[in-house]
Scaffold this active site. Sequence first.
Site, PDB file in Angstrom:
ATOM      1  N   CYS A  16      -3.312   0.345   8.981  1.00 54.74           N
ATOM      2  CA  CYS A  16      -2.617  -0.949   8.945  1.00 54.74           C
ATOM      3  C   CYS A  16      -1.302  -0.846   9.703  1.00 54.74           C
ATOM      4  CB  CYS A  16      -2.341  -1.366   7.498  1.00 54.74           C
ATOM      5  SG  CYS A  16      -3.814  -1.799   6.546  1.00 54.74           S
ATOM      6  N   CYS A  63     -11.792  -9.688  21.060  1.00 54.31           N
ATOM      7  CA  CYS A  63     -11.058  -8.960  20.024  1.00 54.31           C
ATOM      8  C   CYS A  63      -9.812  -8.290  20.590  1.00 54.31           C
ATOM      9  CB  CYS A  63     -11.956  -7.927  19.347  1.00 54.31           C
ATOM     10  SG  CYS A  63     -12.599  -6.674  20.480  1.00 54.31           S
ATOM     11  N   CYS A 114       0.839  -1.202   0.000  1.00 53.70           N
ATOM     12  CA  CYS A 114       0.000   0.000   0.000  1.00 53.70           C
ATOM     13  C   CYS A 114       0.875   1.253   0.000  1.00 53.70           C
ATOM     14  CB  CYS A 114      -0.908   0.009   1.224  1.00 53.70           C
ATOM     15  SG  CYS A 114      -1.918   1.498   1.344  1.00 53.70           S
ATOM     16  N   CYS A 133      -8.222   2.259  -0.796  1.00 49.60           N
ATOM     17  CA  CYS A 133      -7.796   1.474   0.372  1.00 49.60           C
ATOM     18  C   CYS A 133      -7.710   0.018  -0.048  1.00 49.60           C
ATOM     19  CB  CYS A 133      -8.792   1.654   1.513  1.00 49.60           C
ATOM     20  SG  CYS A 133      -8.454   0.587   2.933  1.00 49.60           S
ATOM     21  N   GLN A 159     -19.470  -8.416  12.484  1.00 47.02           N
ATOM     22  CA  GLN A 159     -18.062  -8.619  12.209  1.00 47.02           C
ATOM     23  C   GLN A 159     -17.688  -8.057  10.839  1.00 47.02           C
ATOM     24  OE1 GLN A 159     -15.626  -9.830  14.083  1.00 47.02           O
ATOM     25  NE2 GLN A 159     -16.836 -10.436  15.867  1.00 47.02           N
TER      26      GLN A 159
END
Length: 442
Positions: A92, A395, A81, A177, A271
């Site tokens: 990220c 999570c 990216c 993205c 999710q």
Amino acid sequence: MQNEPTSSLVGEEYEVEVGPVAHGGHCIARTSEGRVLFVRHTLPGEKVVARITDGESDSRFLRADAVRIIEASKDRVEAPCPYAGPGKCGGCDWQHAKPGAQRRLKGEVIAEQLQRLAGLTPEEAGWDGTVMPAEGDKLPAGEVPAWRTRVQYAIDEDGKVGLRKHRSHDVEPVERCLIAAPGVTELGIEKRDWPGMATVEAIAATGSHDRQVILTPRPGGRLPLVELDKPVSVMRVDERDGGVHRVHGRAFVRERADDRTYRVGSGGFWQVHPQAANTLVRAVMQGLLPRKNDMALDLYCGVGLFAGAIGQRIGEKGAVLGIESGKRAVEDARHNLKDLDRVRIEHGKVDQILPRTGITECDLIVLDPPRAGAGKQVVTHLSALGARRIAYVACDPAALARDLAYFREGGYRVRTLRAFDLFPMTHHVECVAILEPAKKDA
């Protein structure tokens, strides 16, 4: 004697050898004076020049970016990216790491948190130490899975689309993205300007062709006419009360999991990874093994994913009670599960509603708490209900480890733990721990 005045160290550079990964998408290093650095954009074992991004002369630790790689790890790849790297998009954490290395790093973080906060080795947690990729995500180094079905774009003051920089409100303009799911990318949000908007959130359901955008105007901003490349429903966030209101189309998207359709309204939790709901339902059901006539609790139940799965497996005389604090999510859960007479959904916070139910025992519990975890009060209450099995969906490995320690105090041990890479390229990871009464060891 007066204290020395503090001074900002932002911009200072240090040549450091990088140590282990830490929870949060960075690695630990130390300056020659022994100052602790949390360094992003690096990997364990590397030698880098780290530039301070946050911290003062008296700070307990400093945050930094690796701005030059002197000795690279064998796990390093060039970030696919163009917006990944020091000072750029903060979405990220691991674009510069091979996919297998990302999963190993996440596994190391889970192991470290389990040991430090719960005193558990992987073996004691019934975990083989691996983080499993989601179906279809095992790609070669240099390729990025397009998994994110919900993307909140930040809009700068000129109306340009971007994403937030790390630990900042600043916007990094983007043309695309890479981790956005195809259903998000095909809307064409990044191709146009959004004057007067603060954010534009895009949702691409994987259980249907439903697409939705949620617009948050800047103060006084006028809603634009939304013309995108695919049919889409439009919602807006009210700047006065934060409520989400329908402008055009459906006020929800339809998702599918475990052979059921779920309505998910704006602000309702689902999710983000397209494989996540089915992956987690399978892991939870395999761990709980529901029986006919079981009494079960589904806590922080959202739109009813696990309550629906259990409700289909416990027969006509079983019962499921779900508890959820989000008003819209409760409405959706009741709609989604209206065919299951044995399922009831209560609205409110778990720590407040659970004691009022009068329930003193149950067979199964599933809890999927927010990132902060369930906490000692809730865990202590659950431990007293004598459940045969408890499934904890987490999570955040730190919150999971803290709560597992509380469960141990309440007489429960971890039977198995599984970890899934449902957030590729980021530091986030999903875990499913199955607990049972510790007395079964006897």
